[in-house]
Each structure stands twice: as structure tokens, then as C-alpha cells.
Motif scaffolding. Sequence first.
Motif, PDB file in Angstrom:
ATOM      1  N   GLU A   1       9.147  14.835 -17.674  1.00  0.00           N
ATOM      2  CA  GLU A   1      10.492  14.835 -18.270  1.00  0.00           C
ATOM      3  C   GLU A   1      11.455  13.879 -17.580  1.00  0.00           C
ATOM      4  O   GLU A   1      12.532  13.587 -18.116  1.00  0.00           O
ATOM      5  CB  GLU A   1      11.092  16.260 -18.194  1.00  0.00           C
ATOM      6  N   ILE A   2      11.132  13.411 -16.378  1.00  0.00           N
ATOM      7  CA  ILE A   2      12.053  12.519 -15.655  1.00  0.00           C
ATOM      8  C   ILE A   2      12.004  11.114 -16.247  1.00  0.00           C
ATOM      9  O   ILE A   2      10.940  10.503 -16.353  1.00  0.00           O
ATOM     10  CB  ILE A   2      11.711  12.472 -14.154  1.00  0.00           C
ATOM     11  N   ASP A   3      13.176  10.612 -16.629  1.00  0.00           N
ATOM     12  CA  ASP A   3      13.299   9.231 -17.087  1.00  0.00           C
ATOM     13  C   ASP A   3      14.022   8.409 -16.023  1.00  0.00           C
ATOM     14  O   ASP A   3      14.810   8.948 -15.230  1.00  0.00           O
ATOM     15  CB  ASP A   3      14.108   9.161 -18.391  1.00  0.00           C
TER      16      ASP A   3
ATOM     17  N   GLU B   1      17.331  19.535 -22.520  1.00  0.00           N
ATOM     18  CA  GLU B   1      17.204  19.854 -23.939  1.00  0.00           C
ATOM     19  C   GLU B   1      16.112  20.885 -24.196  1.00  0.00           C
ATOM     20  O   GLU B   1      16.227  21.727 -25.096  1.00  0.00           O
ATOM     21  CB  GLU B   1      16.913  18.576 -24.731  1.00  0.00           C
ATOM     22  N   ALA B   2      15.054  20.859 -23.395  1.00  0.00           N
ATOM     23  CA  ALA B   2      13.930  21.781 -23.600  1.00  0.00           C
ATOM     24  C   ALA B   2      14.183  23.157 -23.014  1.00  0.00           C
ATOM     25  O   ALA B   2      13.693  24.169 -23.543  1.00  0.00           O
ATOM     26  CB  ALA B   2      12.657  21.190 -22.997  1.00  0.00           C
TER      27      ALA B   2
ATOM     28  N   THR C   1      21.067  19.316 -14.421  1.00  0.00           N
ATOM     29  CA  THR C   1      20.888  18.677 -13.114  1.00  0.00           C
ATOM     30  C   THR C   1      21.690  19.397 -12.036  1.00  0.00           C
ATOM     31  O   THR C   1      21.261  19.464 -10.873  1.00  0.00           O
ATOM     32  CB  THR C   1      21.273  17.180 -13.167  1.00  0.00           C
ATOM     33  N   THR C   2      22.844  19.979 -12.368  1.00  0.00           N
ATOM     34  CA  THR C   2      23.602  20.731 -11.374  1.00  0.00           C
ATOM     35  C   THR C   2      22.906  22.044 -11.022  1.00  0.00           C
ATOM     36  O   THR C   2      23.020  22.527  -9.888  1.00  0.00           O
ATOM     37  CB  THR C   2      25.038  21.006 -11.858  1.00  0.00           C
TER      38      THR C   2
ATOM     39  N   PRO D   1      22.956  10.522 -18.712  1.00  0.00           N
ATOM     40  CA  PRO D   1      23.106  11.974 -18.867  1.00  0.00           C
ATOM     41  C   PRO D   1      22.215  12.742 -17.898  1.00  0.00           C
ATOM     42  O   PRO D   1      21.119  12.301 -17.562  1.00  0.00           O
ATOM     43  CB  PRO D   1      22.691  12.210 -20.318  1.00  0.00           C
ATOM     44  N   GLU D   2      22.698  13.893 -17.464  1.00  0.00           N
ATOM     45  CA  GLU D   2      21.975  14.767 -16.528  1.00  0.00           C
ATOM     46  C   GLU D   2      21.340  13.943 -15.391  1.00  0.00           C
ATOM     47  O   GLU D   2      20.137  13.955 -15.165  1.00  0.00           O
ATOM     48  CB  GLU D   2      20.907  15.576 -17.264  1.00  0.00           C
ATOM     49  N   PRO D   3      22.178  13.241 -14.618  1.00  0.00           N
ATOM     50  CA  PRO D   3      21.657  12.287 -13.630  1.00  0.00           C
ATOM     51  C   PRO D   3      21.228  12.934 -12.313  1.00  0.00           C
ATOM     52  O   PRO D   3      21.689  14.018 -11.930  1.00  0.00           O
ATOM     53  CB  PRO D   3      22.844  11.358 -13.407  1.00  0.00           C
ATOM     54  N   MET D   4      20.349  12.244 -11.616  1.00  0.00           N
ATOM     55  CA  MET D   4      19.950  12.560 -10.236  1.00  0.00           C
ATOM     56  C   MET D   4      19.758  11.229  -9.525  1.00  0.00           C
ATOM     57  O   MET D   4      19.053  10.352 -10.030  1.00  0.00           O
ATOM     58  CB  MET D   4      18.646  13.363 -10.213  1.00  0.00           C
TER      59      MET D   4
END
Length: 519
Positions: free
Chosen positions: A389-391, A413-414, A419-420, A444-447
Motif C-alpha cells: 500500500e505504500i506509494d 481508503e481500505a 498516517t497520524t 495525502p496521508e504522508p510519511m
Amino acid sequence: MEDVKLRNFHQAHWNEPIIFELSVPGRRGLIPPAPDEDIKKEAGDAKNLVPKGMFREQPPALPELDQKRVLAHYIHLAQETLGANLCNDISQGTCTMKYNPRINEELAAHPGIASLHPWQDVDTVQGILQMYYEFEEILKEISGMDKFSLHPQGGAHAVYTAASIMRAYHRDRGELDKRREIISAAFTHPCDHAAPATAGFRLIILPPSENGYPSIEAVKAAVSERTAGMFITNPEDTGIYNTEIDQFVKIVHDAGGLCFYDQANANVLLGIARAREAGFDMCHFNIHKTFGTPHGCSGPGLGALGVRDYLAKYLPFPTVEYDGEKYYLDFDRPESVGKIRQFQGPAGVLVRAYAWIRAIGQEYLKEVSEISTINHNYLQKKLQELIPEIDVPYAPGRRRLEEARYCWQKLFEATGVSTTDIMRRVGDFGLQHYWTSHHPWVVPEPMTLEPCESYGKEDLDEYAAVLKHIRDEAYSDPEVVKNAPHKCASHKLADESALDDPKRWATTWRAYVKKKGRT
């Protein structure tokens, strides 16, 4: 990752009160002895030496505790803290938090350094002035700049100083009224937008192209006779190095502007690439990160600002100079932008960085960057193998350097796990410094992870294994992740809106008492 055993971590949780709340009237930890009669006779009444306007009407409202309770209080707080000296923290994306050698802490604590006072006569501080001077020479070699200032208190302060120098440059050319625009990029550090704006410029922020940084066409379209300059980071927080950066600089120069290089991400470029060869007029380094000194939680810091010779006259005063026999402070700089703080940057930070770089030397300074690059690329490959799932947005297939801005959007989404949520959950495994992104989130939903040279393969494997475990939990038991942390001293805030409401903040005991009394 069967060969990586996750830690059975559980942190101490003391629910420790504020030290003022522990205070008991009349309790004492130390009672200073009364002065000898001979001293009193010789010195007279000390109160007569203090101006009346400096006397307090009441004694300071300090907490009253015995020594044992003070010691226990701070030990409890220490046990509730995670950090680089305690756990595997894989740095913080864009901040280069690395292991800081303990011997350098001892050097900075030496009485000859710790007891320095900035108002001492220069004849009594030749040693520290020599360190300032020689460290500037080292930075000149690393960057290709001609002169440095060690005044700025951190990176953003250095950026603001660069914006002030840019103002002075265009003012002296009679063009400041016309040149009011600064060009920057979306993934460049936010201080490169905020500081020029604070200095009175208008920002043009360019979006990333498919390469992760602005296109040459976008830069050409942005420049005009109104362009004062460009403020940009390279590599930006995507970890992608902009190989067209020299062309960006030329476009801005051809339009009459100046170019500032934010090198907060320089840990990957030491001994490899220099600001001068890319054509930049100014650059800065975060000494309190890149050069092996503590990050300091916003202070103390030192953001060294370097300039080319044609801008040196604008640097803040005083500068540290050497006449062949003696080091001295030069205040005679009539074209300077003035003082940006009262004194030079913190001596303790300078000593740590000076010792770190002298111990490493030129050859191994380059190896710092090489290991940082290898560490990141190993971790990125491991994560993408373990977690489908990591992009990693932008420039597919292209290698990042010291970090990457990952995206957890597919997992969110799944499963609804954000990420928080993941950021809070990693603490349950004794890990620290999972970082999301600057705001607003472009990805979106960054790390954002930056495993610099301090970490070994086992550290990277452990971090990847924990993220894989949390990813699996997101599918099997998402509430465990959403309600994390469970084994840390900290907890999930019941109402996170308080973080954005200054009316509910209390940064001092007095403010806390005052606000508590109103509720």
C-alpha cells in the motif's frame, strides 16, 4: 521479516504533576549558609549596591520542594521520554536528527566554554573566536561561499536574514520598489515562503511537475522584471535531487534576481555538491542538525548563512575576523543589514559542530553523505517490498537521496487508518520520530523518513518490521491502531482541536493558573 523480533516495549507512566503542583510551603531542598562576619564587614550591606527599582515587591513564586522530590520528579519525566539516546528513531524527515557524540557534550560543558560570557573582552576569548573563524573557513570550503555569518538562531532565521540581504541588494540598485516577488516551490521548506513574506516580498509558489520539482517552463513563466529572487531547497522533501537547478538559477539571474539555497537537507551532499557550482548567491546550513549537534526542540540552534563576495558587506555585524595575530569582532560594517540578534550563535552548538567535523575530516565527511543515501535507499526498498500500500509519489523508478515522502492513502481508503494513527502507534514499539509532512499536505496521508548515517541495518530492519506489523493490524484490528498509543507515557488527545486554539494554550505556570481560574 520473521528474523526481526519486535520489542515487548512498555514505557513508564507516572502521571507526573507539574512541579509547581508538587510544591509544599516551607519545604526546602537547600538552605544557603549565612555569610561570614568578616565578609559582611568588608562588603557592607549588599542591598545598598542594588538599585531600588530592581527590588521585587514579593519573593519569586518558585516551587518549594526537598531534594529527593526534585530528583524523583525529573527522573520520572526522563523515563517518560523517547529520543535518539534511548531508542531507534530513524531521524525526522527533513531534520537530520542523528546520534550526537557524547564526548562533544563533554567539550561543550567544559567550564572554559560553559562559563563564557558574550560581553567578555576579546583578549579573554581568543580560543572561541578562533573556533568561530575556523568553522567559517570549513563552511566556505564545503559550500563554495565566500563569507559566512554564524549569527542566525536557526534555519528560518537564516532564511529571513537572506531575505533582508536581498532587500538591501535591490535597494542599493534602486530596484526594490519594482522587485517585490520571490519564486519558490511547493516542496521547499515553508520557512522559504514565510521568511521572505515577513521581509515584505510576495510569494510565487510553483507546483511540482511529474519529476517532483517545478518544470523549467514554470520557472520561466514566473520570472519577470518584478522578480527579486528565488528561495529553494535541493533536494526537496521528496528526496529527489533537482538536476536542472543550475538552469533555474540562470533563469532568475538573467531576470536580475538573486538565488538562495536552503541546505537544511545538506546531510546528503557534504563533499559531493556545492552551492557555488550551482550558481547560488547565498545558502545556509542547519549547524544544529547536519553537523552532529542536538536538534534542541527549536533551540538552541545555529543557522549559518553563507554569501558570495558581492553580498558579504550586507552580512549582520559583528563578524569574526583575524589580522594575523589576533581574532577580533568587526563592528565597522556600514552597509550591513544590522544585528539580527544580540550575539553570535550559541558557543555550545559551535563547539559540538567544530569537534564533530574536525574528528570526521574531509574524507569521512563525504562518507556521511554516502551512508545516508545507502541507508535511505535500503529502507525505501524494504518498505515497498513489505507493504504494497505504500506509494512514493513522483518520478517513478528514480532514486531518492536522503529521504522520501511516502503516501499511505491506499491503506487509509481500505482501513480508515491514517498516517497520524500510525505515527502514534509506532511509539508502542519504542520507536520515535515518525514524521508526516509540512502543512498543507501536498502528498495525502504522508510519511517522511530520513535514516541518516547514524543507523545500522538492524535499525532499519526493525523500523520496517514495525511498520509492516502496524499495516497488518490496520486490516485485522484497526481500532488498536486508531486508539494508539497504548504502552507510552503519552496518550491520544480526546480533543485535538485544542492544539489549534491559542486561547486554550498555557505555556507557563502563571498562564495555566490564570486560565484554570477562569474555567
